[in-house]
Design a protein around this motif. Structure first.
Motif, PDB file in Angstrom:
ATOM      1  N   THR A 121      26.777  46.919   8.896  1.00 16.72           N
ATOM      2  CA  THR A 121      26.268  46.201   7.965  1.00 16.72           C
ATOM      3  C   THR A 121      26.550  46.600   6.580  1.00 16.72           C
ATOM      4  OG1 THR A 121      24.239  46.131   9.611  1.00 16.72           O
ATOM      5  CG2 THR A 121      23.882  45.533   7.027  1.00 16.72           C
ATOM      6  N   LEU A 122      26.587  45.437   5.819  1.00 16.85           N
ATOM      7  CA  LEU A 122      27.240  45.584   4.368  1.00 16.85           C
ATOM      8  C   LEU A 122      26.269  44.959   3.381  1.00 16.85           C
ATOM      9  CD1 LEU A 122      29.426  46.511   2.148  1.00 16.85           C
ATOM     10  CD2 LEU A 122      30.283  44.161   2.386  1.00 16.85           C
ATOM     11  N   LEU A 123      25.772  45.664   2.360  1.00 17.77           N
ATOM     12  CA  LEU A 123      24.830  45.296   1.311  1.00 17.77           C
ATOM     13  C   LEU A 123      25.808  45.270  -0.002  1.00 17.77           C
ATOM     14  CD1 LEU A 123      22.249  44.200   0.126  1.00 17.77           C
ATOM     15  CD2 LEU A 123      21.440  46.372   0.114  1.00 17.77           C
ATOM     16  N   THR A 124      26.213  44.065  -0.692  1.00 23.10           N
ATOM     17  CA  THR A 124      26.897  44.330  -1.582  1.00 23.10           C
ATOM     18  C   THR A 124      26.717  43.053  -2.777  1.00 23.10           C
ATOM     19  OG1 THR A 124      29.270  44.506  -2.383  1.00 23.10           O
ATOM     20  CG2 THR A 124      28.809  42.962  -0.612  1.00 23.10           C
ATOM     21  N   THR A 125      27.419  43.215  -4.051  1.00 20.41           N
ATOM     22  CA  THR A 125      27.478  42.341  -5.165  1.00 20.41           C
ATOM     23  C   THR A 125      28.932  42.331  -5.421  1.00 20.41           C
ATOM     24  OG1 THR A 125      27.167  43.836  -6.677  1.00 20.41           O
ATOM     25  CG2 THR A 125      25.157  42.673  -6.076  1.00 20.41           C
ATOM     26  N   HIS A 126      29.678  42.795  -4.708  1.00 21.54           N
ATOM     27  CA  HIS A 126      31.334  42.684  -4.764  1.00 21.54           C
ATOM     28  C   HIS A 126      31.972  41.915  -3.792  1.00 21.54           C
ATOM     29  CE1 HIS A 126      31.490  46.424  -7.615  1.00 21.54           C
ATOM     30  NE2 HIS A 126      30.873  46.912  -6.772  1.00 21.54           N
ATOM     31  N   PRO A 127      32.383  40.732  -4.491  1.00 18.68           N
ATOM     32  CA  PRO A 127      33.035  39.593  -3.658  1.00 18.68           C
ATOM     33  C   PRO A 127      34.273  40.144  -2.783  1.00 18.68           C
ATOM     34  CG  PRO A 127      32.405  38.722  -5.665  1.00 18.68           C
ATOM     35  CD  PRO A 127      32.433  40.236  -5.918  1.00 18.68           C
ATOM     36  N   SER A 128      34.850  40.836  -3.401  1.00 19.77           N
ATOM     37  CA  SER A 128      35.981  41.781  -2.574  1.00 19.77           C
ATOM     38  C   SER A 128      35.685  42.456  -1.368  1.00 19.77           C
ATOM     39  CB  SER A 128      36.914  42.560  -3.497  1.00 19.77           C
ATOM     40  OG  SER A 128      36.115  43.576  -4.095  1.00 19.77           O
ATOM     41  N   MET A 129      34.610  43.303  -1.666  1.00 20.31           N
ATOM     42  CA  MET A 129      33.957  44.098  -0.357  1.00 20.31           C
ATOM     43  C   MET A 129      33.635  43.181   0.636  1.00 20.31           C
ATOM     44  SD  MET A 129      34.415  47.283  -1.096  1.00 20.31           S
ATOM     45  CE  MET A 129      33.230  47.884  -0.051  1.00 20.31           C
ATOM     46  N   ALA A 130      32.754  42.080   0.318  1.00 21.25           N
ATOM     47  CA  ALA A 130      32.388  40.948   1.284  1.00 21.25           C
ATOM     48  C   ALA A 130      33.494  40.568   1.957  1.00 21.25           C
ATOM     49  CB  ALA A 130      31.731  39.905   0.540  1.00 21.25           C
ATOM     50  N   ARG A 131      34.630  40.328   1.351  1.00 23.88           N
ATOM     51  CA  ARG A 131      35.591  39.576   1.882  1.00 23.88           C
ATOM     52  C   ARG A 131      36.383  40.560   3.040  1.00 23.88           C
ATOM     53  NH1 ARG A 131      37.302  35.919   4.764  1.00 23.88           N
ATOM     54  NH2 ARG A 131      36.625  34.711   3.179  1.00 23.88           N
ATOM     55  N   GLN A 132      36.484  41.799   2.602  1.00 25.97           N
ATOM     56  CA  GLN A 132      37.063  42.987   3.376  1.00 25.97           C
ATOM     57  C   GLN A 132      36.232  43.176   4.869  1.00 25.97           C
ATOM     58  OE1 GLN A 132      37.646  46.364   1.003  1.00 25.97           O
ATOM     59  NE2 GLN A 132      37.772  47.589   3.150  1.00 25.97           N
ATOM     60  N   PHE A 133      35.026  42.937   4.485  1.00 22.94           N
ATOM     61  CA  PHE A 133      33.878  43.212   5.558  1.00 22.94           C
ATOM     62  C   PHE A 133      34.204  42.139   6.503  1.00 22.94           C
ATOM     63  CE2 PHE A 133      29.828  42.712   7.719  1.00 22.94           C
ATOM     64  CZ  PHE A 133      29.502  44.294   8.198  1.00 22.94           C
ATOM     65  N   ALA A 134      34.172  40.613   6.096  1.00 27.73           N
ATOM     66  CA  ALA A 134      34.383  39.679   6.916  1.00 27.73           C
ATOM     67  C   ALA A 134      35.668  39.711   7.836  1.00 27.73           C
ATOM     68  CB  ALA A 134      34.106  38.335   6.122  1.00 27.73           C
ATOM     69  N   ASP A 135      36.639  40.101   7.117  1.00 24.40           N
ATOM     70  CA  ASP A 135      37.965  40.089   7.651  1.00 24.40           C
ATOM     71  C   ASP A 135      38.200  41.182   8.879  1.00 24.40           C
ATOM     72  OD1 ASP A 135      38.854  38.231   6.189  1.00 24.40           O
ATOM     73  OD2 ASP A 135      40.064  39.701   4.693  1.00 24.40           O
ATOM     74  N   GLN A 136      37.441  42.388   8.251  1.00 22.85           N
ATOM     75  CA  GLN A 136      37.088  43.622   9.383  1.00 22.85           C
ATOM     76  C   GLN A 136      36.735  43.061  10.888  1.00 22.85           C
ATOM     77  OE1 GLN A 136      35.749  47.132   7.707  1.00 22.85           O
ATOM     78  NE2 GLN A 136      36.015  48.376   9.709  1.00 22.85           N
ATOM     79  N   TYR A 137      35.404  42.384  10.733  1.00 22.85           N
ATOM     80  CA  TYR A 137      34.393  42.329  11.727  1.00 22.85           C
ATOM     81  C   TYR A 137      34.486  40.856  12.463  1.00 22.85           C
ATOM     82  CZ  TYR A 137      32.895  46.894  10.802  1.00 22.85           C
ATOM     83  OH  TYR A 137      32.761  48.145  10.798  1.00 22.85           O
ATOM     84  N   ARG A 138      35.311  39.792  11.516  1.00 24.14           N
ATOM     85  CA  ARG A 138      35.480  38.570  11.957  1.00 24.14           C
ATOM     86  C   ARG A 138      34.294  37.475  12.005  1.00 24.14           C
ATOM     87  NH1 ARG A 138      40.846  37.661  12.730  1.00 24.14           N
ATOM     88  NH2 ARG A 138      42.126  39.659  13.048  1.00 24.14           N
ATOM     89  N   ASN A 139      33.575  37.957  13.046  1.00 20.11           N
ATOM     90  CA  ASN A 139      32.233  37.191  13.159  1.00 20.11           C
ATOM     91  C   ASN A 139      31.096  38.027  12.486  1.00 20.11           C
ATOM     92  OD1 ASN A 139      33.190  35.073  14.925  1.00 20.11           O
ATOM     93  ND2 ASN A 139      33.201  36.206  16.922  1.00 20.11           N
ATOM     94  N   VAL A 140      30.646  37.517  11.315  1.00 25.55           N
ATOM     95  CA  VAL A 140      29.625  38.154  10.810  1.00 25.55           C
ATOM     96  C   VAL A 140      28.649  37.057  10.383  1.00 25.55           C
ATOM     97  CG1 VAL A 140      31.207  39.766   9.568  1.00 25.55           C
ATOM     98  CG2 VAL A 140      30.494  37.873   8.194  1.00 25.55           C
ATOM     99  N   VAL A 141      27.214  37.464   9.960  1.00 26.30           N
ATOM    100  CA  VAL A 141      26.225  36.710   9.777  1.00 26.30           C
ATOM    101  C   VAL A 141      25.708  37.192   8.254  1.00 26.30           C
ATOM    102  CG1 VAL A 141      25.491  36.457  11.799  1.00 26.30           C
ATOM    103  CG2 VAL A 141      24.552  38.304  10.739  1.00 26.30           C
ATOM    104  N   VAL A 142      25.229  36.170   7.676  1.00 25.31           N
ATOM    105  CA  VAL A 142      24.523  36.569   6.263  1.00 25.31           C
ATOM    106  C   VAL A 142      23.037  36.545   6.364  1.00 25.31           C
ATOM    107  CG1 VAL A 142      24.759  34.233   5.439  1.00 25.31           C
ATOM    108  CG2 VAL A 142      24.357  36.012   3.669  1.00 25.31           C
ATOM    109  N   LYS A 143      22.102  37.541   5.845  1.00 23.43           N
ATOM    110  CA  LYS A 143      20.777  37.531   5.965  1.00 23.43           C
ATOM    111  C   LYS A 143      20.354  37.819   4.640  1.00 23.43           C
ATOM    112  CE  LYS A 143      20.596  39.990  10.509  1.00 23.43           C
ATOM    113  NZ  LYS A 143      19.884  41.206  11.090  1.00 23.43           N
ATOM    114  N   SER A 144      18.812  37.315   4.683  1.00 16.97           N
ATOM    115  CA  SER A 144      18.255  37.725   3.450  1.00 16.97           C
ATOM    116  C   SER A 144      17.911  39.144   3.154  1.00 16.97           C
ATOM    117  CB  SER A 144      16.793  36.810   3.433  1.00 16.97           C
ATOM    118  OG  SER A 144      16.164  37.312   2.331  1.00 16.97           O
ATOM    119  N   VAL A 145      17.810  39.726   2.069  1.00 18.23           N
ATOM    120  CA  VAL A 145      17.519  41.183   2.094  1.00 18.23           C
ATOM    121  C   VAL A 145      16.038  41.487   2.069  1.00 18.23           C
ATOM    122  CG1 VAL A 145      17.781  43.193   0.629  1.00 18.23           C
ATOM    123  CG2 VAL A 145      19.704  41.632   0.593  1.00 18.23           C
ATOM    124  N   SER A 146      15.263  40.551   1.376  1.00 20.44           N
ATOM    125  CA  SER A 146      13.840  40.685   1.171  1.00 20.44           C
ATOM    126  C   SER A 146      13.267  39.681   2.518  1.00 20.44           C
ATOM    127  CB  SER A 146      13.191  40.225   0.025  1.00 20.44           C
ATOM    128  OG  SER A 146      13.710  38.957  -0.193  1.00 20.44           O
TER     129      SER A 146
END
Length: 309
Positions: A138-163
């Motif tokens: 899981t990644l919680l971030t406000t950094h677009p580059s970190m989000a892209r890196q996470f998505a590239d690493q795990y390929r199939n990812v989902v986005v969820k609401s924090v609250s």
């Protein structure tokens, strides 16, 4: 001694537990904080080190000295039904009501402070890891580059609401959604975003934990299904045994979070592993009981009605 049920009028799940409490001969008072002040009333007196407090609604009175347990199910916003509601009045009423209840020796399901902390998904994930649950990366971030890196690493990812809440009025549930491969993550900078590795599940699992009892139900998923709350899979909930290692993790989780009740959601993968998704400290169980016959309402009533140790 009396059980105090804090919930709104239209709450079928609470109705099931109230019926069980009546069946067990346990006195109770059902009270909605939204009715205070108004049809509901309170009084608390602190004199020479002694405390006496009372809640009343519809001709029924609950003495704070005679409370055995408090069940916070789905209470309304304090003072919401007042003649002249306001944010100030809601805050004043909440401090008066819950401060008075904190003065009792009653058991809580669940205490407001424990429940508030347990709602925070980032902390949930940390406690889940520490308790021994398998948890998707899981990644919680406000950094677009970190989000892209996470998505590239795990390929199939989902986005969820924090609250879990939307900004709309009334609030709407936000579904968990698969992130497309060419997603633009620039918007991540505008708000904290939670990304998680997608678990290809063969079933959804709902485990309802009441005190030291655990009730699990399984619902087969359709191939590629993401959020089990939406869409009809053609399958129904069925009772399922709780694996010993899952039971141990649930107990460790509840001990650390100080919860007496928790509704745990898991994704079961092709190997049979139950992946922790979240724990709702006030989650529904009525739909599970109605489809499976699991005696969850009876377990809640028995916990609430147990004699003080």
């Amino acid at each position: 001694m009396t059980v105090l049920v804090l919930t709104c009028e239209a709450d079928v799940t609470a109705d099931m537990v109230v019926a069980e409490l009546h069946e067990q001969g346990v006195p109770l008072v059902r009270f909605d904080p939204a009715d205070l002040p108004g049809t509901g009333a309170l009084s608390a007196e602190y004199v020479r080190g002694e405390f006496r407090g009372y809640l009343s609604i519809g001709g029924r009175v609950a003495s704070m000295q005679g409370l055995r347990s408090v069940w916070i199910r789905r209470p309304g916003e304090p003072a919401a039904h007042a003649a002249e509601p306001s944010e100030w009045l809601s805050v004043e009423t909440a401090h008066a009501l819950y401060g008075m209840l904190d003065c009792t020796d009653a058991r809580w399901m669940n205490h407001p402070s424990a429940a508030a902390k347990a709602r925070r998904k980032p902390w949930q994930l940390r406690v889940a890891h520490q308790s021994g649950f398998p948890v998707p990366a899981t990644l919680l971030t406000t950094h677009p580059s970190m989000a892209r890196q996470f998505a590239d690493q795990y390929r199939n990812v989902v986005v969820k609401s924090v609250s879990g809440k939307s900004p709309g009025d009334p609030p709407m549930a936000l579904p968990t959604t698969l992130v497309p491969p060419d997603a633009d993550f620039s918007g991540v900078a505008a708000a904290p975003t939670l990304l998680q590795r997608y678990v290809a599940k063969r079933a959804d699992i709902r485990l309802t934990s009441v005190g030291d009892q655990h009730f699990a139900a399984r619902k087969a998923a359709e191939p590629g299904q993401v959020d089990g709350r939406y869409g009809d899979t053609g399958h129904e909930w069925e009772p399922v045994e709780v694996p010993a290692q899952v039971a141990r993790a649930v107990e460790a989780y509840k001990k650390q979070t100080e919860l007496a009740y928790g509704a745990f959601d898991f994704a079961e993968d092709s190997t049979g592993t139950w992946w922790f998704l979240e724990c709702n400290q006030g989650g529904q169980f009525g739909f599970v009981e109605l489809e499976t016959g699991l005696p969850i309402a009876r377990a809640v009533a028995s916990w609430l009605g147990a004699e003080p140790a």
